[in-house]
Enzyme design. Structure first.
Site, short mmCIF file in Angstrom:
data_model
loop_
_atom_site.label_atom_id
_atom_site.label_comp_id
_atom_site.label_asym_id
_atom_site.label_seq_id
_atom_site.Cartn_x
_atom_site.Cartn_y
_atom_site.Cartn_z
CG HIS A 3 -2.04 -0.98 1.51
ND1 HIS A 3 -3.63 -0.70 0.64
CD2 HIS A 3 -1.49 -2.38 1.56
CE1 HIS A 3 -4.00 -2.12 1.29
NE2 HIS A 3 -2.88 -2.89 1.36
CE LYS B 136 -7.34 13.56 0.35
NZ LYS B 136 -7.32 12.59 0.16
NE ARG B 137 -3.49 9.56 9.91
CZ ARG B 137 -3.02 8.37 11.08
NH1 ARG B 137 -3.72 8.45 11.77
NH2 ARG B 137 -2.13 9.26 11.65
CE LYS C 174 -3.30 10.76 3.58
NZ LYS C 174 -3.16 10.16 2.14
CB THR D 197 -10.84 4.49 -1.26
OG1 THR D 197 -9.35 4.92 0.50
CG2 THR D 197 -9.28 3.38 -1.03
CE LYS E 128 -14.01 5.56 1.72
NZ LYS E 128 -13.11 5.52 2.27
#
Ligand code: 26Q
Length: 824
Positions: free
Chosen positions: A372, A560-561, A566, A668, A672
């Site tokens: 991952h 998100k985290r 990111k 992911t 969504k």
């Protein structure tokens, strides 16, 4: 073929009709539960008691259905999946179970008679937050799909007493608080004390020959007991009920007794506590790994307990372990359960007397591994001395695996010392878990096309070159019945009206929505639904943050985290830029925007916490400035978790997926948000690439460098100062970080943009993508002003999201990796 499946379908329908629950039956069962569990009448029960009674009744239904399912697949000798994961981000279960069983309405009616609103009971349930983020939620989505597809499956993990921490923001700073989820969340767990397993830590190894065979025994070890707790996992209108088995660490009773007799009271208590600490808390990190002994013990406890129980149950139905690979697929979710490799080997060699080659062959054919991440700081490595000390027998086996591996590599890469060292399982006094998986597993997969390509062409290239057939891709998917049907009921109802209800079982049927591309009524309805969901989120924001946001503004969402790769920072820099632009030109004609953030930072991740502090400061500055009041709002929602995501996602217009290309394995949340009609604003990273393939250039806002361009720029030498000097807008916001206008200074953030920790350039190249991002954000504004165009984009996103169902993903695992089928 067709007629057979028709008969099965009819039988199922008849069964469903026969089983249909009546309101009276529900009330009867609730009364009985209340009486037996709390000794009170149903109408006297508190909300908490009613909630528990409802859960217990649902649990009984699942237990009954599971019994039938088990006898069915046992009769057929069906192959089973065992999904090993340190994390399952389950979220809440009551709504999901009622929905899957098709009994939500009848429970609603029954509770209505008691003047209880089922929705209020949903709110009582705490999230089972046994995971950090994407990887843990993926595991739960897959369990869900396996049940829905009638695939016999068991998930194995730890029963953490404390899940992911509760987050509060105090003076801009993230604070962590314990998540005592078991207080209310325990109703779904059924202990099976009789199936307790012993796990051996430390001690010494005794080896001797007996009848020409090497025998091995571990002695003077510290025993810890692993007690299993079952949580049922329902499927949508399916026969299957699978389960999650969560292991809880317990100290063996006899240990403290012997210490008592020596009068060593404190030591006894201490040892008890040490044993039970193993399943106390989830490690709240998903970014960098540290070789912590407790984490290794967690991994071994759950791996060893799970494999012992798998082997035992196999031998109940088959006469030897030779057939294990035909009947059992064990899946290793990232390297966290990589100890499966030496532990299964140990069981076969030491407990069942197999020779090395046969045992190794069984391990290979049974185990498969999903990667991952490509980030080196997240690849697990253990200091060899810790490994040897805690798991002496496992260490011996890993050393032997490594010896044989290196011998073999010397034949395929003769003399290439550097390459062999890179591929070794043990090198530089470290045990490398990814290489352990690569050396053994029969399949290895990445989680999006781009990610799998990076694995085979970059980090795992040398393994790929010798065993290309091992490598495959399975692009992630989501349990859309949770993420769309349950959390966005209004959209779901309308979709059923427009395209029928086939999409609830077959997500690709969503494509039927395309025929309404030019239908003004449908587009108007879509706008109304989004509006309703935004209004709902406004209510939540007002309640939690005390901020009134405009439900007609663009809801621009990054949830998100928190991680540097990111690039929440890139989002913030653009917000600061927009703020400056409106301040300089108060008549600027832009549609109003609400920026929504939600993110937990790893507790020890300093820079991530600084970014939260910055978001907080920027939101305070902007939300309190009357000059921009009608144009921009910034909201940080505390304590991001599954149940909060379920509120935010249906309300989103824009889905921020802005990681530096090449670093987000898949994502992911992007899926969504897409299926709920949000339009992606993103880089060509992870599954964004495939989202782009689905929707085409017209229905996504792409910006920034590609993974290849990132690589090239990095090779050439990235110099952030160049971008800073060349771009006035950029200079303005970077300077703002330390100018004091934000209430406090953000020197560390500024430094991180201009250099990295070692004084080198920022690895996430935020400044390099700044201009492209800002321009794309301007396009977003322009597109939104054309309501028709924007709703068209939204419609296409919903219609094309079917590919990202976890049913599809699980189907690919089942066909290409596990070789299992749904039980008929
Ligand atoms: C490892 C060792 C010690 C402590 C913690 C960890 C640890 C824990 C969790 C390391 C990594 C994680 C989680 C990683 C994760 O969530 N990865 C995400 O997986 C998703 C599902 O495949 C992808 O969509 C995301 O792109 C990826 O970041």
């Amino acid at each position: 073929m067709r007629s057979k499946s028709l008969v099965i379908k009819m039988k199922k329908e008849i069964r469903e009709l026969e089983n249909e629950m009546k309101k009276e039956t529900v009330l009867e069962q609730l009364s009985e539960k209340c009486l037996h569990t709390f000794g009170c009448d149903l109408d006297e029960a508190t909300k908490q008691q009613t909630y528990r009674a409802v859960c217990l009744v649902v649990r009984d239904i699942l237990a009954q259905q599971r019994r039938e399912f088990c006898s069915q697949y046992e009769k057929q000798h069906a192959k089973q999946v065992f999904y090993m994961s340190m994390e399952f981000l389950v979220g809440t279960s009551l709504h999901n179970n009622l929905y899957n069983l098709g009994i939500e309405e009848v429970f609603e009616e029954a509770l209505h008679d008691l003047s209880v609103d089922l929705k209020d009971l949903y709110e009582i349930e705490p999230d089972a937050g046994l995971g950090n983020g994407g990887l843990g939620r993926l595991a739960s989505c897959y369990m869900d799909s396996m049940s829905s597809m009638d695939i016999p499956a068991t998930g194995f993990s730890l029963r953490y007493e404390f899940g992911i921490f509760k987050q509060k923001i105090i003076d801009g700073w993230q604070m962590e608080f314990p998540d005592n989820w078991l207080e209310m969340g325990d109703v779904w767990l059924i202990p099976r004390k009789e199936d307790t397993v012993e796990i051996k830590f430390g001690g010494k190894i005794h080896e001797w020959m007996e009848d020409g065979k090497l025998r091995v025994e571990q002695y003077d070890y510290t025993p810890v007991l692993a007690v299993p707790y079952d949580m049922f996992i329902s499927g949508y209108h399916s026969n299957a009920v699978n389960k999650l088995v969560l292991w809880s660490a317990k100290s063996p009773n006899n240990m403290d007794m012997s210490a008592f007799s020596r009068g060593d009271y404190v030591k006894a208590i201490e040892q008890n506590a040490m044993a039970e600490a193993i399943s106390k808390v989830l490690y709240p990190a998903d970014d960098h790994v540290e070789g912590k002994i407790l984490r290794l013990k967690q991994q071994y406890l759950f791996v060893s307990a799970s494999l012992q129980s798998i082997v035992k149950s196999h031998l109940k139905h088959y006469d030897s372990l030779d057939s294990l690979p035909e009947k059992v697929a064990v899946h290793i979710n990232d390297t966290h359960p990589a100890l499966c490799v030496p532990e299964l080997l140990r069981i076969l060699l030491d407990d069942y007397g197999y020779d090395w080659d046969t045992a190794w062959d069984i391990c290979q054919r049974t185990l498969a591994y999903t990667n991952h991440t490509v980030m080196s700081e997240a690849l697990e490595r253990w200091p060899e001395h810790i490994f040897r000390e805690q798991l002496p027998r496992i260490h011996q086996l890993v050393a032997e695996i490594n010896r044989r591996l290196v011998n073999y590599l010397n034949t395929v890469y003769p003399g290439d010392v550097a390459k062999i060292e890179y591929m070794a399982v043990i090198a530089n006094n470290e045990v490398r878990m990814a290489n352990l998986c690569l050396a053994c597993c029969h399949k290895v997969n990445g989680v999006s096309k781009l990610h799998s390509d990076i694995l085979t062409h970059s980090i795992f290239r040398d393994y790929y070159n010798i065993t290309p057939e091992k490598f495959t891709n399975v692009t992630n998917g989501i349990a859309y019945r949770r993420w769309l049907c349950q959390s966005n009921p209004r959209l779901t109802e309308k979709l059923k009206e427009w395209i029928g209800d086939g999409f609830v079982k077959d997500s690709t049927a969503l494509e039927g929505l395309m025929k309404y591309y030019d239908n003004p009524q449908v587009l108007e309805e879509l706008r109304k639904i989004k509006q309703y969901n935004k209004q709902n989120l406004c209510g939540y924001i007002a309640k939690t943050n005390g901020i009134n946001v405009d439900p007609h503004s663009i809801f621009d969402v990054q949830i998100k985290r928190l991680h540097e790769y990111k690039r929440q920072l890139l989002n913030v820099l653009n917000i600061m830029h927009m703020y400056c632009a409106v301040k300089e030109n108060p008549n600027l004609d832009i549609p109003p925007r609400t920026f929504v953030f939600a993110a937990k930072a790893s507790a020890g991740y300093f820079m991530a916490k600084q970014v939260i502090r910055l978001i907080d400061a920027v939101s305070k500055m902007i939300n309190s400035d009357p000059a921009v009041r009608d144009k921009i709002k910034v909201v940080f929602l505390e304590d991001y978790k599954v149940s909060l995501a379920e509120i935010i996602i249906p309300a989103a217009d824009i889905s921020e997926q802005i990681s530096i290309a090449g670093k987000e394995a898949s994502g992911t949340g992007n899926m969504k948000l897409m299926i709920n009609g949000a339009v992606t604003l993103g880089t060509l990273d992870g599954a964004n690439v495939e989202i782009h393939e689905q929707v085409g250039d017209e229905n996504i806002f792409l910006f920034g460098m590609t993974a290849q361009e990132v690589e090239q720029l990095w090779q050439k030498g990235y110099n952030p100062i160049e971008y800073y000097n060349a771009n006035l807008e950029l200079r303005q916001v970077v300077d703002m970080l330390t100018s004091g206008v934000l209430g406090s200074r953000f020197d560390d953030i500024q430094k991180s943009l201009l250099t990295n920790a070692f004084g080198a350039a920022d690895a996430y190249m935020t400044l390099a993508d700044f201009d492209s991002y800002v321009r794309k954000q301007e396009e977003v504004s322009a597109a939104y002003l054309d309501q028709r165009r924007f709703t068209n984009m939204s419609l296409v996103n919903i219609a094309k999201a079917g590919l990202f169902s976890s049913d599809r993903a699980v189907g690919e695992y089942a066909d290409n990796i596990w070789h299992v089928k749904g039980v008929q």
